[in-house]
Design a protein around this motif. Structure first.
Motif, PDB file in Angstrom:
ATOM      1  N   GLY A  68       0.795  -1.232   0.000  1.00  0.00           N
ATOM      2  CA  GLY A  68       0.000   0.000   0.000  1.00  0.00           C
ATOM      3  C   GLY A  68       0.821   1.272   0.000  1.00  0.00           C
ATOM      4  N   VAL A  69       2.142   1.159   0.047  1.00  0.00           N
ATOM      5  CA  VAL A  69       2.987   2.356   0.082  1.00  0.00           C
ATOM      6  C   VAL A  69       3.442   2.728  -1.335  1.00  0.00           C
ATOM      7  CG1 VAL A  69       5.176   3.350   0.884  1.00  0.00           C
ATOM      8  CG2 VAL A  69       3.780   1.948   2.431  1.00  0.00           C
ATOM      9  N   THR A  70       3.161   3.962  -1.716  1.00  0.00           N
ATOM     10  CA  THR A  70       3.562   4.507  -3.011  1.00  0.00           C
ATOM     11  C   THR A  70       4.931   5.151  -2.870  1.00  0.00           C
ATOM     12  OG1 THR A  70       1.287   4.955  -3.650  1.00  0.00           O
ATOM     13  CG2 THR A  70       2.990   6.266  -4.731  1.00  0.00           C
ATOM     14  N   TRP A 353       1.149   2.236  -5.500  1.00  0.00           N
ATOM     15  CA  TRP A 353       1.634   1.134  -4.663  1.00  0.00           C
ATOM     16  C   TRP A 353       1.491  -0.221  -5.358  1.00  0.00           C
ATOM     17  CZ3 TRP A 353      -2.849   3.815  -4.373  1.00  0.00           C
ATOM     18  CH2 TRP A 353      -4.007   3.089  -4.639  1.00  0.00           C
TER      19      TRP A 353
END
Lengths: 407, 407
Positions: A68-70, A353
């Motif tokens: 979920g981390v861009t 992400w």
């Protein structure tokens, strides 16, 4: 045993002519939505050469940082180079300085800067000074370059595009991060910068920034509309163990844009200059084949067109890379990895992400019996879903650089 | 930087009307075997509505705890809520108390209890007292409720089904876990409970349990066959950071069974009462749409029929959920996740470790171009195989609640 020690303990000498190539199509990963008629650029592109490589490859998808981390380009590439992006944070000022082509040294403190408009009371009225043209920016930076040194510290100033520029402090005993001088909205004065975490070095850096403001603002006082400037993301260039130290591979970076050469330089890769097209980048690899063990080759345009939301152009760039791929394959590397540093989906017009597709080709990669290199094909690959920072280990294993662990 | 801090540092404010929905079909995951004619209930069920959602979704499978670990409902749900089940262990007594609908408070010490039959020497002759009817159980619990307080500690007693009940101690300076009073086989006396780990609080709790036995056994002395009781899984309600604290989302729990409302309450979710069917649960979501950011909706029957080994009924429940799904979709949430807390395969008649299928739908989830939501389809999805505890991060990313990491 620590996993880093494990890999070190298993490291074998390079067999002759060991060549690892990491081809990064920046932001190549995408998503299929109704908007794109449920196709991704990789799916839409005609890629006969890539297809042929794919059929003999192992494939999968990679999480650039955490689920979920861009990531920005910094963490995205550090992961690909085998560095956990959380262990090695690179501040925005540093990235910006690398982006305009400043050759940073360990300990340099760098700030993103932009010209702004101040009223007579020193209140920020336009945070971007009406987005002045780059030529004006360059003239203003030339003015500021009268300030060459503050106390024992050198000052380096370089213009970017439009209203953006970079200020670097090069001296002893300074460090970031510092708070922004940018008030982040109009109607407020320029803020005094402070250490984010108190330390003697950060306090010295903050003092230098204040002194810099004291000398610089008078130089701009008569300018219109850019009579001030704001600093953000003030950070120092971290000391990072080099790629050569960690992996015992002589590494070269082939990129068109300064930022990506800069990111590679962060970890001591040699940057190879003089390329403007992907074809020239592949030719550079051929020319420098004997001089390095690992080549990082960067293609920017996939990301750019993703950011623009331009499906056709992103697709076209992939097709162009495919067309010139045979140049690279003239001297087939021992291991070829093709991937992105993150996804830049056309419908999102920005980084995301979503795990990027990855292809790994070597004499021992095995084939997943998949027809093409696309998101849905790689979903079914033998590499599964893994973290970018582990790619280097798989590349090295495919080059037979690790001994067996245990009997 | 710690990954938890990373996510916190990237958290953006909620855009207007941000709604995250987690629809849990308890134990929905299954396995195909010769016994089930190589179909799973998800494969056998006719699910036109779910199919349509699936075609526009990203899919994958989730490991509830660790590879090969079969979770109970507690760890299964904590994972789905973004809590590492190993960091937040919830004792069986606590789960049982939540299951009978006791509103536990932080620090309460709870025990699973069951009536048993003792002979004249105090030896356990039937550990379940012939599985007495629930009505008898309730009368016995009413008797035991004469004991309202021991020292400075309140005693709460509540009947469950058949021979099972729950005892809760609510006071200061007590904690679990304590050893069981249950000797775990017939022919032995009731055991004295002891702290599992020595501490003043655990010793006080153990003393209270002994005093409780001293007062309670005489109250049952004339009963037949239930003239004694055994305690197991004595543990305290842990202090867990709330869901709101960790994720900055106002969360509601919509469930029919008390245990699942209780599990949600453990982390401070608001429980919404008054639903008896899945259709009513979906309607409750519509009614409460404006009041919360995150909705946990729980469907129990998939798990129940899995435990019964009833393929047809488990399939039928999935079809029922599919039929009423359009109610939920009347107000399409920003992000919809559909999954189980674990698998409950029909051929195994119990929970299992098999990764549960998961579907994630949002405007930016992308489509994996897969036709249905089944185990074999999700095996080929872009989400790959990941841990339940990361689902919340993907849901939040899909709701655009995280800023980019690094430049």
């Amino acid at each position: 045993m620590d996993f880093e020690d494990l890999y070190k303990s298993l490291r074998l000498p390079n067999p002759p002519d060991t060549k690892l190539v990491l081809l990064v199509l920046d932001g190549v990963g995408d998503i299929a939505t109704a908007e794109t008629q449920f196709k991704t650029p990789l799916e839409a592109a005609k890629t006969p050469n890539l297809d042929q490589v794919a059929r003999g490859s192992a494939m999968g998808r990679m999480i650039p940082v955490y689920p979920g981390v861009t990531p920005g380009s910094g963490p995205g590439h550090l992961g690909l180079f085998g560095y956990d992006p959380l262990d090695y944070e690179v501040g925005r000022g540093v990235i910006e300085a690398l982006g305009v082509g400043i050759e940073l040294q360990g300990g340099d403190v760098a700030a993103r800067a932009n010209y702004c408009t101040l009223d007579q009371q020193g209140i920020v009225r336009d945070r971007r000074a009406g987005r002045i043209p780059t030529e004006v920016n360059e003239k203003l930076c030339e003015k500021l370059r009268k300030i060459k040194r503050i106390e024992d510290t050198d000052v380096i100033i370089k213009a970017g595009k439009s209203h953006r520029f970079v200020v670097v402090f090069r001296g002893k005993d300074i460090e970031g991060p510092l708070t922004d001088s940018d008030p982040h909205r109009e109607g407020l004065p320029i803020k005094k910068v402070e250490p984010v975490v108190k330390s003697a070095k950060a306090e010295k850096a903050a003092r230098l920034v204040s002194l810099f403001y004291g000398q610089a603002l008078p130089l701009l006082a008569e300018e219109k509309p850019a009579n001030g400037f704001l600093l953000r993301g003030i950070a120092h260039m971290p000391h990072i163990p080099t790629f050569q130290e960690r992996f015992a591979l002589r590494a070269a970076a082939i990129a068109v844009y300064p930022m990506y050469k800069g990111l590679a330089q962060l970890i001591g890769m040699r940057k190879l200059e003089g390329t403007n097209t992907t074809a020239e980048e592949f030719q550079k690899y051929l020319d420098e084949y004997d001089n390095f063990d690992y080549f990082f080759i960067h293609v920017k345009a996939t990301d750019m067109y993703g950011e623009d939301g331009n499906f056709e152009q992103k697709t076209a760039v992939i097709e162009e890379v495919d067309k010139v791929l045979p140049i690279l394959l003239k001297k087939k590397p021992t291991v070829l990895a093709i991937t992105g540093d993150h996804s830049t989906p056309v419908p999102m017009k920005g980084h995301s992400w979503h795990p990027q597709p990855v292809l790994l080709h070597s004499a021992v990669s095995g084939s997943d019996n998949l027809e093409r290199f696309t998101e849905t094909h790689t979903n079914r690959g033998s590499l599964g879903l893994f973290y970018s920072k582990d790619l280097i280990r798989l590349m090295m294993a495919n080059a037979r650089l690790f001994d067996k662990f245990g009997a």
